[in-house]
Write a protein that holds these residues in place. Structure first.
Motif: not given
Length: 398
Positions: A113-117, A119-120, A175
């Protein structure tokens, strides 16, 4: 819909267009060689990246966002594979493991899911940066003597594009902390396409390409500045305008260069006809030559057609100068100039050339000034010499 989204979309689609043109140009030359397949793999990965991210921006669908991450993860692997093909040597094992492992890892990470950004995105940027640096190190430390001049030129041009791609790559990673006016990765890709398509133009040097890019960039920046001042743009809008204008200009240049390459490939040059036509018979060779578009309608003149002239003087003239143009009549002796002028006027010709001494034969042809380029004139000299050599060989055999 924001101004930044419109600019990003235009630049990415322009990059996709440049990649599509380059892929078509490369496939038309040699689509079956191993190196070409590596080239095409890398270009298709970049094309997929450009399309998928545009679709992700405009639709917000998860499948396109995942495709964007997967494509971006494959770019470093494609770069290493291409470096191996160009340098004709294997990459160090550590480079292979990083490139292949990173591509596999981001194929998995793409479905998180986009929640890991962010950092991804940070990991993706570091992975691309490290892999590009390793591929660049392979290019810089290569043994130049093990490669041909053309191969070294290809490696140098790709290395040159990396100097532009690496700094512009940063702008593609937005970001909450970094929000630049426009993504410039597409501009770097367009410059890469321009460098690669110029490999087909061997007369174009690195310096010529860099100077051309500098001129194009300066013109685009001045144009954007004029638009910005006229409309009162702020700094961000001015950057976006300059980027869009530069992308459009680069795409136009790439398209123009691709047309030049295809035209050169299709061009029915006299040299090509010399390589393919019959060379066992003078008359047969000349008959086929007469059908060439550049000299179509050329007339074969024998001693019968030249009977009204001083044949001995004509033979002596063409023995000294086998190919004569209408513009050269002024530099000849008066008698020779008069005879040449008479022949040119009678047969409405611009060129006369000796194709056989025994029997004596000339060809009269009309080549308009717009067709009489330096290349065409050189091909005509080669055709004249080839016809004369064939006639001499046939005379010896008889």
């Amino acid at each position: 819909m924001t101004a930044a989204l419109i600019a990003d979309t235009f630049i990415s689609l322009a990059a996709f267009g440049g990649l599509a043109v380059l892929i078509g140009a490369i496939r038309s030359f040699d689509a079956g060689s191993p190196l070409t397949r590596r080239f095409l793999f890398g270009l298709r990965v970049l094309a997929a990246l450009m399309v998928s991210r545009v679709l992700a921006w405009w639709t917000g669908l998860f499948i396109f966002e995942a495709a964007t991450i997967i494509s971006a993860g494959l770019v470093p692997l494609a770069t290493v594979l291409l470096a191996e093909g160009l340098l004709r040597r294997h990459a160090p094992k550590i480079t292979k493991w990083i490139a292949a492992g990173g591509a596999a890892a981001f194929t998995v990470l793409a479905f998180l899911p986009a929640a890991v950004d962010p950092w991804r995105l940070v990991l993706l940027f570091l992975y691309q940066l490290v892999t590009f640096a390793l591929a660049g190190h392979m290019a810089v430390t290569r043994e130049r003597t093990s490669l041909s001049k053309a191969e070294n030129q290809a490696v140098d041009r790709i290395a040159l594009s990396l100097l532009l791609i690496l700094p512009l790559l940063v702008t593609d990673f937005r970001s909450a902390y970094v929000d630049l006016p426009v993504r410039l990765g597409g501009v770097a890709i367009l410059f890469l396409c321009w460098l690669l398509i110029s490999l087909g133009q061997r007369a174009v040097s690195h310096r010529d390409t860099v100077v051309s890019f500098a001129v194009l960039l300066a013109a685009a920046l001045l144009g954007a500045l004029a638009i910005g001042l006229e409309n009162g743009f702020d700094a961000a809008a001015l950057v976006r305008t300059a980027s869009v204008v530069t992308s459009a200009a680069l795409l136009g240049v790439i398209w123009k260069d691709s047309i030049s390459l295809r035209t050169e490939q299709r061009r029915q040059s006299l040299i090509r006809h010399l390589a393919e036509d019959r060379i066992d018979d003078t008359l047969g060779f000349l008959k086929e030559l007469q059908n060439h578009p550049l000299v179509e309608g050329a007339l074969l003149l024998g001693e019968k057609e030249l009977a009204d002239l001083d044949l001995a003087g004509i033979k002596a003239l063409f023995a000294a100068q086998p190919l004569l143009r209408a513009t050269e009549a002024g530099g000849l002796a008066q008698s020779d100039a008069e005879q040449l002028a008479w022949l040119l006027e009678k047969y409405e010709a611009t060129h006369l050339m000796l194709v056989s001494a025994r029997p004596f034969r000339l060809i009269a042809l009309n080549m308009p000034s717009v067709s009489a380029t330096p290349g065409a004139e050189t091909e005509l000299k080669v055709a004249q010499r080839m016809a004369f050599l064939i006639s001499e060989r046939n005379a010896r055999d008889d």
